[in-house]
Scaffold this active site. Structure first.
Site, short mmCIF file in Angstrom:
data_model
loop_
_atom_site.label_atom_id
_atom_site.label_comp_id
_atom_site.label_asym_id
_atom_site.label_seq_id
_atom_site.Cartn_x
_atom_site.Cartn_y
_atom_site.Cartn_z
N GLU A 8 16.72 19.71 50.34
CA GLU A 8 16.67 18.37 50.94
C GLU A 8 17.56 18.36 52.16
O GLU A 8 18.70 18.84 52.10
CB GLU A 8 17.15 17.32 49.91
CG GLU A 8 16.96 15.90 50.35
CD GLU A 8 17.31 14.90 49.25
OE1 GLU A 8 16.93 15.12 48.07
OE2 GLU A 8 17.98 13.91 49.58
N GLU A 39 20.71 16.78 42.44
CA GLU A 39 22.05 16.23 42.65
C GLU A 39 22.68 15.69 41.37
O GLU A 39 22.85 14.48 41.21
CB GLU A 39 22.01 15.11 43.70
CG GLU A 39 21.50 15.58 45.03
CD GLU A 39 21.51 14.50 46.11
OE1 GLU A 39 21.76 13.33 45.78
OE2 GLU A 39 21.29 14.83 47.27
#
Ligand code: GAL
Length: 944
Positions: A504, A429
């Site tokens: 995720e 991220e």
């Protein structure tokens, strides 16, 4: 004659060359440095250096001043064994960072002293730190040798040029800055992984120097293109022979190769020795067959270095239409993400806990693990290899500068032999993921990884930027989705060629054993109703992945709760709610949900909630869920059928049952036959504490550790799921309690000590062995209930090869002697400050002849160590000759009656001022008395 002379000359030259060419050869020794570190919590500033002489010296190798200097007085510091996390030793603090679990971190100093045998001279010596949280500066013998700006990478430091041997002490000093943060989760503080000293021959295999990862060539043929990197720390070029041999899982020798090598002094040499193998046993989660490549280096026929490398034969493929393939079989990745801490121990997790945690996950049906968001301990990687858990191996920091590239290279080099590793991830991220800069960075990191490991695909865990003109999915082999379920289809349509996986998903919330969400008290129900705004419930996340064949799999956030990141709450909540298991590894409802969805080879059936509701719930509807892999489930209350339901494998089954104490029972059917049964029962009041150890034995090596489950039971031995008693523990025998937990994210009780309350019926106590065999007894008690006691055997095992810590005493080697006398002199008599002459310096280790006399006083002075100020200490006189009285600061502290030469020790009490030590010696006329051996002032320090 002339010819004979020149022949002699030649002979001499060749002899002397040969003598010179005799570099030290030795077998590799890997020795633990974990024991006996002196630790100071808090920073000790570097001294301010002023004055030309001091400034000049300060700029020189070996001359660091202050706390990093070898002769700094650390005698009052606490002695700790590693792994060590000082943050978890503290108490939670509302002013500390919530992301770090409200634990204070700060700074700390460690020092470790050790001796090296004179025999070690000429060997290559490397110290290794497997992990320090977070920034570390490391000095050896007064020279700074390493600065590491990452809390997750290992440090390998060549100390050969700095080492001293024999009685001289080597000193390692480490300054740890744990104010530095690299994550938004609990990162601990200190030297939290193992440390080692590795002794090798000058010509040796470098650390992580064997690359032996099998590659499939055709239907039955495989090759291991073994690459061995050597280094020669010697003074001369070194010749040798490298041999690699493959051993099957049953120990049978398969094939071997050897090659001559020659490595220039102070250079690396790389050699390739491909091994071919037919029809090996394949590695997979169901059958994790590990082969072993033994690499030896021989010089003049003698083995001088040897390394064993585990490897596994398996193929992996990520397909843009069909997802993940292992060994030609299309399987779904059923993964979880995790951080690296555990209840009670923080990030200083005992090795045995990796097996414990992975075993729990495997029993749940997990086949993969994402190391979020950083490299983990090498013992963890080895456990994944041997237990059959596939790994998404993730780098910590998104950065292409030389220092961070070095860290990435280290990770790939260390882990590239692990058959468990199926995918590298270069980031998690990153805000630059949807930019051209981000693409350029990923391109570079991709190249770093590919150069070192061409066999595995690379991903980046993106949570946005998927549809930007430039985004990093353009620079990876597999697109990684963090959340964003709603974008799966569009992205796949627009990028049909790119294989995809969830990297995720989830981020649902649950509190173990709670069945009603209450935002006031920070409690989340266990019915899979709560999740982060960006996330999905367990059921939705799995459905989204499982229904799309082109999604390789999932990595659920998270398998275990962790300290910190208490989302969606804050203080007083101190740990996370995301776990499928709590911080101790106790299952929440989500555990059974995933187990029902993922385990195929045995019947699964669990019921929630418990059936211990208060009297005012009678008649009120209670939400009941069954988690099963059956076709149908029938629910009965006190023997009366409530109803039978078809099982929905995604949603599972729910009933609302009017509460009545008793027995709630579920029966699972498959193809019309009963395959499973389970029940929850209303218990009676608790009457007794129960302890359940994870194993019956501990290795008596001072390192092995295990969790023990603590609960209370009723008169029928049934677990009471609502109990919250405070339990107190005592341990006897060769073990100690190293941590406590109960899985309650809102609990502020210390995680160290000997007391812990149950949370919804459960707590965990962690014990670690000391060295040696014996019977360990753990007792647990709480007022009003019968206590529990269990015994665990500590087995005699070979000690872990270690380097002993030294706590060098202060050496008193400056003495003056009084004039000789025939009358007994006053031992306390003062010497005038301007009297430079009447007392004469005497050489240490030499006796004084009492010429025509019978008495002499020897005097020395010293500044006490910090430890002497609080605890006192002792003085050891080696080979003290003659009768003697010992006086310290005007008080007699000992006397020796015999006139023989003897070692003599006197103790002294805590002392604050500068010490004046006198030895009043008495002998017959003309005899010799005095200090034949060293005099040392000692502290009471010792290693546990
Ligand atoms: C993700 C992140 C994780 C964790 C999680 C919580 O965005 O990658 O580290 O913070 O959110 O939902």
């Amino acid at each position: 004659m002339t010819t004979f002379k020149s022949f002699l000359l030649l002979l001499c030259i060749s002899f002397s060359l040969q003598a010179h060419a005799q570099e030290k050869v030795t077998k590799r020794e890997v020795l633990s440095l974990d024991k006996g570190w002196s630790f100071h919590k808090g920073d000790i500033p570097y001294p301010v250096i002023k004055g030309h002489n001091a400034t000049y010296r300060n700029a020189k190798a070996g001359y660091v001043s202050g706390v990093a200097s070898p002769n700094y007085d650390d005698s009052s510091w606490r002695i700790v064994n590693l792994p060590h996390d000082w943050a978890i030793e503290g108490n939670v603090n509302p002013d500390a960072n919530l992301s770090q679990g409200y634990y204070d971190r700060g700074f700390g100093w460690y020092r470790r002293k050790f001796k090296l045998d004179p025999e070690d001279k000429g060997k290559h010596l490397e110290i290794q730190f497997d992990g320090i949280s977070t920034h570390a500066t490391i000095w050896v013998n007064g020279t700074v040798l390493h600065r590491n700006w990452c809390g997750y990478t290992s440090m390998y430091i060549d100390i050969t040029p700095y080492a001293t041997y024999g009685d001289e002490i080597n000193t390692i000093a480490v300054r740890v800055d744990a104010e530095a943060q690299e994550g938004w989760w609990y990162e601990g503080a200190g030297i939290y992984r193992h440390t080692w000293l590795v002794k090798r021959s000058p010509l040796h295999i470098i650390t992580d120097g064997v690359f032996a990862h099998p590659v499939k060539k055709n239907d039955s043929q495989w090759e291991i293109p073994v690459e061995v990197t050597l280094y020669n720390s010697g003074k001369l070029p070194a010749d040798g022979e490298v041999e690699v041999t493959l051993f099957a899982p049953d120990g049978k020798q398969m094939t071997t190769q050897s090659k001559a090598v020659s490595v220039t002094a102070l250079r690396e040499g790389i050699t390739h020795l491909p091994l071919t193998v037919s029809d090996p046993k394949l590695w997979s989660p169901d059958s994790p067959s590990l082969y072993k490549v033994k690499t030896t280096v021989k010089q003049n026929g003698i083995v001088t270095d040897e390394v064993e490398t585990k490897c596994g034969f398996r193929t992996i493929r990520f397909d843009n239409n069909t997802g993940f393939w292992l060994n030609g079989e299309n399987i779904k990745i059923k993964g979880v993400c995790n951080h690296q801490d555990h209840a009670g121990v923080g990030v200083a997790v005992p090795d045995a806990f990796w097996e414990f945690r992975l075993r729990k996950l495997k029993e749940m049906g997990v086949n993969a693990y994402r190391v979020a968001h950083n490299p983990v301990a090498k013992e963890f990687m080895a456990a994944c290899d041997s237990m059959g858990i596939m790994v998404l191996d993730e780098n910590r920091l998104f950065n292409t500068s030389p220092e961070y590239v070095r860290q990435l290279e280290w990770q790939v080099r260390r882990d590239r032999n692990c058959p468990s590793v199926i995918l590298w991830s270069v980031f998690n991220e990153e805000p630059m993921q949807g930019t051209e800069n981000g693409v350029e960075m990923v391109r570079r990191m991709y190249d770093v990884v590919k150069k070192m490991d061409p066999t595995r695909p690379i991903t980046a865990a993106m949570n946005g930027g998927f549809f930007s003109k430039y985004n990093v999915s353009q620079a990876v082999d597999v697109g990684g989705f963090n959340y964003q379920i709603e974008s799966y289809d569009r992205f796949h349509e627009e990028n049909p060629e790119l294989p995809l996986t969830s990297s995720e998903d989830g981020s649902a919330f649950m509190t173990r054993g709670e069945y009603k969400t209450d935002y006031e008290t920070h409690v989340m129900d266990s019915y899979d109703t709560e999740c982060a705004g960006w996330g999905a419930t367990h059921r939705r996340a799995w459905k989204a992945v499982n229904e799309r064949p082109w999604m390789a799999g999932c990595f659920y956030w998270t398998g275990f709760d962790y300290h910190g990141e208490p989302t969606p709450h804050r203080w007083p909540t101190v740990s996370s709610f995301f776990g499928i298991m709590d911080l101790c590894g106790f299952p929440k409802m989500a555990y059974y949900l995933h187990q029902a969805q993922w385990v195929k080879d045995k019947p699964i059936l669990e019921l929630v909630p418990h059936w211990n509701w208060p009297a005012d719930s009678i008649g009120k509807p209670i939400k009941v869920m069954a988690l099963s892999n059956a076709d149908k489930v029938k629910l009965l209350l006190n023997g009366k059928e409530i109803s039978e339901q078809q099982v929905d494998p995604y949603e599972m089954n729910t009933w609302f049952v009017p509460y009545k104490p008793g027995k709630l029972e579920a029966i699972g059917y498959k193809n019309g036959k009963i395959v499973s049964r389970t029940k929850v029962e209303t218990t009676k009041e608790p009457v007794q504490v129960r302890l359940t150890p994870d194993r019956n034995n501990l290795a008596g090596d001072g390192r092995d550790a295990m969790p023990i489950t603590v609960e209370v039971v009723d008169s029928k031995g049934r677990h009471v799921p609502t109990a919250n008693h405070m339990i107190e523990f005592t341990v006897t025998g060769p073990a100690e309690i190293i941590g406590l937990g109960n899985g309650d994210p809102n609990c502020h009780e210390p995680e160290k000590g000997n007391k812990r309350s149950l949370f919804n019926g459960l707590a965990q106590v962690i014990i670690q062995s000391k060295e040696g065999a014996g019977t360990i007894t753990l007792t647990a008690s709480t007022p009003g209930l019968k206590p529990a006691a269990i015994t665990i055997n500590a087995d005699q095992v070979a000690p872990i090869p270690s380097i002993a810590p030294e706590f060098p005493p202060m050496l008193l080697n400056k003495w003056v002697a009084s004039p000789l006398s025939t009358e007994k002199p006053d031992a306390t008599r003062q010497i005038a400050d301007n009297d430079m002459n009447s007392w004469q310096p005497v050489a240490g280790n030499e006796l004084i002849k009492l010429e025509n006399a019978n008495f002499v006083i020897l005097r020395s002075t010293f500044n006490p160590y910090e430890a002497h100020k609080t605890e006192g200490g002792s003085i050891l006189f080696k080979q003290l000759t003659g009768k003697a009285e010992i006086w310290l600061n005007g008080k007699q502290i000992g006397s020796k009656a015999s006139d023989k030469e003897e070692d003599f020790t006197v103790e002294f009490p805590a002392v604050n001022e500068r010490c004046d030590l006198r030895v009043l010696l008495n002998g017959t006329t003309d005899s010799a008395v005095g200090l034949k051996g060293n005099v040392t002032v000692r502290t009471k320090r010792a290693v546990k």
